[in-house]
Design an enzyme around this catalytic site. Structure first.
Site, PDB file in Angstrom:
ATOM      1  N   GLU A 118       0.410  -7.174  -2.593  1.00  0.00           N
ATOM      2  CA  GLU A 118      -0.563  -6.556  -3.496  1.00  0.00           C
ATOM      3  C   GLU A 118       0.019  -5.366  -4.255  1.00  0.00           C
ATOM      4  O   GLU A 118      -0.399  -5.046  -5.363  1.00  0.00           O
ATOM      5  CB  GLU A 118      -1.790  -6.118  -2.689  1.00  0.00           C
ATOM      6  CG  GLU A 118      -2.910  -5.576  -3.533  1.00  0.00           C
ATOM      7  CD  GLU A 118      -4.266  -5.678  -2.836  1.00  0.00           C
ATOM      8  OE1 GLU A 118      -4.497  -6.668  -2.127  1.00  0.00           O
ATOM      9  OE2 GLU A 118      -5.073  -4.753  -2.996  1.00  0.00           O
ATOM     10  N   ASP A 144      -3.406  -7.765   0.522  1.00  0.00           N
ATOM     11  CA  ASP A 144      -4.308  -7.248   1.558  1.00  0.00           C
ATOM     12  C   ASP A 144      -5.317  -8.325   1.928  1.00  0.00           C
ATOM     13  O   ASP A 144      -5.826  -9.043   1.064  1.00  0.00           O
ATOM     14  CB  ASP A 144      -5.067  -6.013   1.055  1.00  0.00           C
ATOM     15  CG  ASP A 144      -4.144  -4.822   0.844  1.00  0.00           C
ATOM     16  OD1 ASP A 144      -2.967  -4.898   1.281  1.00  0.00           O
ATOM     17  OD2 ASP A 144      -4.589  -3.825   0.246  1.00  0.00           O
ATOM     18  N   TYR A 158      -4.792   0.562   7.638  1.00  0.00           N
ATOM     19  CA  TYR A 158      -5.449   0.358   6.352  1.00  0.00           C
ATOM     20  C   TYR A 158      -6.712   1.226   6.237  1.00  0.00           C
ATOM     21  O   TYR A 158      -7.628   1.091   7.038  1.00  0.00           O
ATOM     22  CB  TYR A 158      -5.815  -1.126   6.233  1.00  0.00           C
ATOM     23  CG  TYR A 158      -6.310  -1.547   4.875  1.00  0.00           C
ATOM     24  CD1 TYR A 158      -5.429  -1.605   3.795  1.00  0.00           C
ATOM     25  CD2 TYR A 158      -7.633  -1.896   4.674  1.00  0.00           C
ATOM     26  CE1 TYR A 158      -5.870  -2.004   2.554  1.00  0.00           C
ATOM     27  CE2 TYR A 158      -8.086  -2.300   3.434  1.00  0.00           C
ATOM     28  CZ  TYR A 158      -7.198  -2.349   2.376  1.00  0.00           C
ATOM     29  OH  TYR A 158      -7.635  -2.739   1.149  1.00  0.00           O
TER      30      TYR A 158
END
Length: 684
Positions: A11, A106, A314
Site C-alpha cells: 500500500e 493493508d 497498525y
DNA sequence: GCAAGGTC
C-alpha cells in the site's frame, strides 16, 4: 538469477521496505523515484513495490464543475498526481514480466480496493489470480507468516469498497455542487461549499449543541460550604447541592455559622478499579488530547510514523482487544530493553500468567494498538516519544492488577443542617504504577472520623451560582461523538473536522467549536431537501448494503441504483428553489464575514464599524471604517501582520479606539493593544 | 475550488 518473479504490491513505500527486509536481504532500485526491492527467499524471487495509497479513484466524465447531477462515473488514475502516475508506470512495467502477484496492501476494505485497482488496471486484470498476504503488524514474523499462508483475494470486500466510493462520490459531489450553484446563481462568483455523508451529520452534531447553548437560560442557585477540621482541614457541602432560593440558602448559612459540627455518619468502603483497556485509535486520540493536548489529527500522524518504524502495531484500528497470538511476553521482554521500561516490564514478566483487560470493541482486520517491543533505531523526537510512551504504558497497564481505593463518605450535622463530604484514597496501586504519569484519579483525603466526633467549624459560606449550558465540543470530543455514532473512519474523522473548519461552517474558539451562520444555513437547506445527508441513517443503511456485498449476498448495482433515484429526486426539488436557498446562504456567509472582521465601533465618524481589511494591492491587513465608501469616513490604522487578531469589545480609555488582542500561537498569551496608531497613551 | 478514503 531466477528470471521468473512474483510481483508484490504493497500500500505504501515503507510497507514495501519492511516486507522486503522481512523476506530476506533485498536489493533496492528506484525507477522514477519509486522503491522497488528484489529478494529471493526459499528459491522464489519476489519483486516488491508499492502504491502511495490510492492510485486510482472515481472520476467525473463531465468537464464542468457547475453541472449537476453527475451520474456517469468511472475509475481512473488519480488526476493531477504526478507521483501516483509514476507509480502506475513503474508497476505496469514490472507487471509485464511477473509470473504471479501478491496483494500485500493493508488488510482492510480500503486496502483491498487499492490493491484491486492496481492489479486490475496496471497489471492486466490480475486481481482474480493474485494471492493475498494478510498481516496486522509489519513485524518480520507476521510478514513471514503471511507469506506462508497466502489466500485468495476477497472479491466481496473489494466490491463493497468500490460501492462505498461510488455512493460517497454521488452524494458528495452532487450536493456540494448544488450548494455552490445556489450561491452562484444568487450572487455570482464561486463560493466553495460542500456536504457529504460524514460532513453532514458531524456538522449537525455541532449545530444541535449550538442550539442547546444558545437556548440555555441560566438559572440561579446557591450553595453553602462549611470549612471543617479534625487535625486535618476539609470542606463539606450542604447536602442539597443546588438550593433554589436565596432565602433557603441564607437560612442554612445562619443556622450553621458558628454552630457545633458533629459527625452524624461515617462510612468507608473499598472500590476496585479495573485496569484500562487497550487503545484503539479513538481512545489514543482522546487520551493524547487529555494528557498531552495534542489534536486528534496530529496524534494520528505521529502514530502512523511510529507504525512505519515498526515500533507500534497498525494504528487505524477500532479494536480494544489483544489476542495472545501477538506474544505478550515477547513484547514485554522487548520493552524491558528499551529506555526506562525495564523496571515496569520486569514487574509483569515475573508473573505466571499475563491477561490483558480487553475492551468490548473489535475490528475485523487488526488488534488494538500495542508496542512491538522493537527498539527505536534512532532517538524519537519530543512529541513522538511522548505518544510512544503513552502507548507503551497503556499496553503495560492493561496487564496490571486491579487497583483498590478507599472511598469515604461523611455526613456532618451543623446546627441541625446536614453537610456532606467524601474522600478517595489509594490502598493498592495495581496497574496505576504501570500507567504513570497518565493516571486520571482525583485523590482527596478526609481525616480519620467516626460517628459522634466533634469537628472545628472554621466558617460557613454561601455563594450564588448559575446553571451552565452544555459544554461546546472541542476537536477531541467531537471526534468522540463521531466515533460513538459510527460516522467516518478511524483514519479520517480528524480530517472531516478540519474540512468543516476550512469551509467556515464552524469556528474554533477558546471555548470550543462554534457553528457559524453559514454552517446553520447549510444545515437548514439540507434539512429541507435532503435530510438523509445530515443524519447518520445514510451511513447505517449503506453499511448494511455493503456488508451484504462483502458476504456475496448482494451486488453493487442493487445498492447504488435506488440511492441514485432518491438523490436525483432531491436534487431536482433543490434546483427548483435554488435562488431562495442561495439567498439564505449568501446572507449567512456575508454575516459571518462581517462578524469575523469587525473590531469595534469607529471613534472618528461614530457611525461606522472598524473592520479588519486585507489590502488587494499590498496583501497587508489594516483597520478601516465600514463607512469608507463614497467619501465617507477615512479612519484607518495599521495592524501587526503576524498573529491572530481578536476583537475584545473594549475601547481604549485614552483615545476610545478599539482594543484588540493579538495571539501568536495557540494557547499563548494574548497581547492587548490599542489599534490607534497615534494614541496619546502610546510612548513613541 | 466539490466526498471520503488512502498516503507523503
Amino acid at each position: 538469477m531466477n528470471r521468473v518473479y512474483t510481483l508484490v504490491v504493497c500500500e505504501k513505500p515503507d510497507a514495501a521496505r519492511r516486507i522486503a527486509h522481512a523476506l530476506g536481504s533485498a536489493k533496492e532500485t528506484k525507477p522514477l523515484g519509486l522503491s522497488v526491492f528484489d529478494v529471493t527467499r526459499d528459491g522464489s524471487r519476489y519483486v516488491i513495490t508499492s502504491a502511495i495509497g490510492h492510485l486510482y479513484g472515481i472520476s467525473d466524465v463531465t468537464a464542468s464543475r457547475s453541472v449537476y447531477p453527475v451520474l456517469d462515473l468511472e475509475w481512473a488514475p488519480l488526476p493531477k498526481n504526478a507521483r501516483a502516475a509514476r507509480a502506475i508506470k513503474v508497476i505496469s512495467e514490472l507487471a509485464q514480466k511477473a509470473s504471479s502477484f501478491v496483494h500485500a496492501c493493508d488488510y482492510d476494505q480500503e486496502g483491498e480496493v487499492i490493491g484491486h485497482s492496481i492489479l486490475e488496471y496496471a497489471c492486466g486484470g490480475a486481481y482474480g489470480k493474485s494471492r493475498r498476504a494478510k498481516f496486522s503488524t509489519l513485524t518480520d514474523e507476521e510478514i513471514q507468516e503471511s507469506f506462508l499462508s497466502l489466500a485468495a483475494p476477497s472479491e466481496g470486500l473489494a466490491e463493497a469498497g468500490r460501492s462505498r466510493h461510488m455512493l460517497d462520490y454521488l452524494y458528495g459531489i452532487n450536493l456540494s455542487r448544488a450548494l455552490s450553484r445556489s450561491f452562484k446563481v444568487t450572487k455570482g462568483g464561486y463560493h466553495n461549499l460542500s456536504i457529504g455523508r460524514v460532513q453532514g451529520p458531524t456538522l449537525a452534531f455541532a449545530v444541535e449543541r449550538e442550539f442547546e447553548i444558545r437556548l440555555h437560560v441560566p438559572d440561579p442557585y446557591w450553595t453553602v460550604t462549611a470549612s471543617l477540621a479534625k487535625g486535618e482541614k476539609f470542606s463539606a457541602q450542604y447536602a442539597k447541592p443546588r438550593i433554589d432560593t436565596v432565602s433557603e440558602a441564607s437560612a442554612v448559612l445562619e443556622g450553621s455559622s458558628g454552630k457545633d459540627a458533629v459527625v452524624a455518619n461515617f462510612q468507608s468502603r473499598k472500590v476496585v478499579l479495573r485496569p484500562p483497556t487497550p487503545f484503539n485509535l479513538g481512545d489514543l486520540q482522546r487520551e493524547a488530547y487529555r494528557v498531552l493536548r495534542v489534536s486528534p489529527g496530529y496524534t494520528l500522524a505521529i502514530a502512523e510514523k511510529l507504525y512505519l518504524q515498526a515500533l507500534i502495531s497498525y494504528p487505524r484500528t477500532s479494536s480494544q482487544k489483544l489476542p495472545p497470538s501477538i506474544g505478550y511476553s515477547k513484547i514485554i521482554s522487548g520493552l524491558s530493553r528499551i529506555g526506562s521500561y525495564g523496571g515496569l516490564a520486569s514487574m509483569l514478566l515475573s508473573r505466571s500468567r499475563l491477561i490483558p483487560n480487553e475492551g468490548k470493541m473489535s475490528d475485523p482486520a487488526h488488534p488494538a494498538i500495542y508496542p512491538t517491543g522493537v527498539p527505536p533505531r534512532s532517538k524519537l523526537g519530543g512529541l513522538e516519544f511522548k505518544v510512544y510512551d503513552l502507548i507503551v504504558k497503556r499496553f503495560l497497564a492493561t496487564f496490571g492488577d486491579s487497583a483498590t481505593t478507599q472511598r469515604a463518605d461523611v455526613s456532618v450535622d451543623i446546627g441541625g443542617y446536614e453537610f456532606v463530604a467524601d474522600g478517595v484514597e489509594v490502598l493498592y496501586d495495581g496497574w496505576m504504577v504501570l500507567y504513570r504519569p497518565y493516571v486520571n484519579l482525583e485523590r482527596h483525603s478526609l481525616p480519620e472520623l467516626k460517628k459522634g466526633d466533634r469537628l472545628d467549624n472554621l466558617g460557613v459560606e454561601m455563594s450564588e451560582k448559575f446553571t451552565q449550558p452544555p459544554r461546546r465540543y472541542n476537536q477531541a470530543s467531537l471526534l468522540a461523538k463521531m466515533e460513538q455514532e459510527k460516522i467516518g473512519t478511524k483514519a479520517t474523522r480528524a480530517d472531516i473536522i478540519a474540512t468543516l473548519l476550512k469551509r467556515n461552517y464552524v469556528a474554533s474558539s477558546r471555548e470550543g467549536i462554534e457553528v457559524t451562520d453559514l454552517g446553520l444555513a447549510v444545515i437548514e437547506s439540507m434539512k429541507e431537501y435532503v435530510p438523509s445527508i445530515i443524519s447518520t441513517d445514510l451511513t447505517r443503511g449503506m453499511e448494511e448494503q455493503l456488508e451484504k456485498i462483502e458476504l456475496g449476498k448482494g451486488d453493487s448495482a442493487s445498492a447504488i441504483e435506488p440511492a441514485v433515484d432518491r438523490l436525483v429526486e432531491s436534487l431536482s426539488s433543490f434546483m427548483e428553489r435554488e435562488i431562495e436557498i442561495g439567498g439564505k446562504i449568501v446572507e449567512a456567509a456575508a454575516f459571518d464575514k462581517n462578524q469575523a472582521a469587525t473590531i469595534g465601533s469607529c471613534p472618528v465618524c461614530k457611525k461606522g464599524q472598524l473592520r479588519m481589511i486585507k489590502s488587494w494591492k499590498t496583501k497587508k491587513r489594516f483597520v478601516g471604517c465600514s463607512n469608507y465608501a463614497e467619501g465617507g469616513c477615512k479612519a484607518s490604522a495599521p495592524l501587526p501582520q503576524k498573529g491572530g487578531i481578536r476583537p475584545t469589545g473594549k475601547a481604549c480609555p485614552a483615545c476610545s479606539w478599539p482594543i484588540v488582542g493579538v495571539v501568536f500561537a495557540r494557547r499563548s498569551k494574548q497581547w492587548r493593544i490599542c489599534v490607534n496608531f497615534s494614541c496619546p497613551a502610546k510612548k513613541r
